[in-house]
Design an enzyme around this catalytic site. Structure first.
Site: not given
Length: 229
Positions: A98, A131, A149, A154
């Site tokens: 996260e 990231d 998620d 996309p």
């Protein structure tokens, strides 16, 4: 992520607002719902969670019989996917990547702990504040499942940098991080035949999409693909 839903309360209340490395992130309460907003864009709320649970459930089904499979959950969000993974004793190591420290804090010490229900404290769980795009490109670790998620799909990314995850190079990074026979699961706010094609072109097998109907509009979707053994 999940689409916005109506609430019986007219005005949301801001619980916390942070300036993070990718802009502003806000946690709001709107009636009974908790909502995450990034740079003024609605990302997700606690209204449903079926498709977020499906993300890890469908991956586990593909790996059925593999002992203590490891899973990387990309994006903590409101915590539905992590809580569902922790509740399933089939999973061994559970790693959450996260990039927003605020989101992790909201689970550890804030209102989103209502959803994750102590899942961050499970001995199988590790949280990496990084990231995801950089992580899958650079890590030397491998997993049996990647459950991603971090965007609304996309074709609808939260930040421009996320777009590379869905390219040939990004999918090659995902395949590299997966063990042979491992499964890639990607959440999307709508089915994407184009992304299915990208998965096939990247060398994945058993590409398919599972849909979750929503009250209004197109269904949520989980795209699934398997790295060849």
């Amino acid at each position: 992520m999940t689409a916005a839903h109506d609430s019986s309360v007219d005005s949301p209340v801001v619980l916390d607002r942070r300036d993070g490395p990718y802009g502003e992130v806000v946690l709001r309460r709107h009636g009974a719902l908790l909502q995450i907003i990034a740079n003024g864009c609605f990302l997700m709320d606690t209204s449903d969670g079926r498709s977020e649970r499906l993300l890890v459930e469908a991956a586990a089904a593909v790996l059925d019989g593999r002992p203590d499979p490891s899973v990387l959950i990309g994006g903590l969000g409101v915590g539905f996917s992590l809580a569902h993974a922790v509740a399933d004793r089939r999973w061994g190591r559970i790693t959450v990547v996260e990039r927003e420290r605020a989101v992790v804090d909201w689970h550890r010490d804030g209102p989103l702990g209502e959803v994750s229900a102590g899942a961050l404290g499970d001995p199988r769980t590790e949280v990496v504040c990084e990231d995801l795009v950089s992580y899958v490109r650079e890590t030397s670790d491998t997993f049996d499942a990647l459950c991603l998620d971090i965007d609304n799909g996309p074709g609808w990314t939260v930040t421009d940098g996320n777009q590379s995850l869905y390219t040939a190079a990004g999918l090659a990074s995902c395949a590299r991080v997966l063990r042979p026979g491992g499964v890639l699961a990607v959440w999307s706010a709508q089915p994407s035949p184009e992304f299915e094609g990208s998965l096939w072109n990247a060398g994945f097998q058993q590409v398919r999409t599972e849909e979750v109907p929503v009250a209004r509009g197109v269904p949520d979707a989980v795209h699934l693909a398997v790295r060849p053994g």
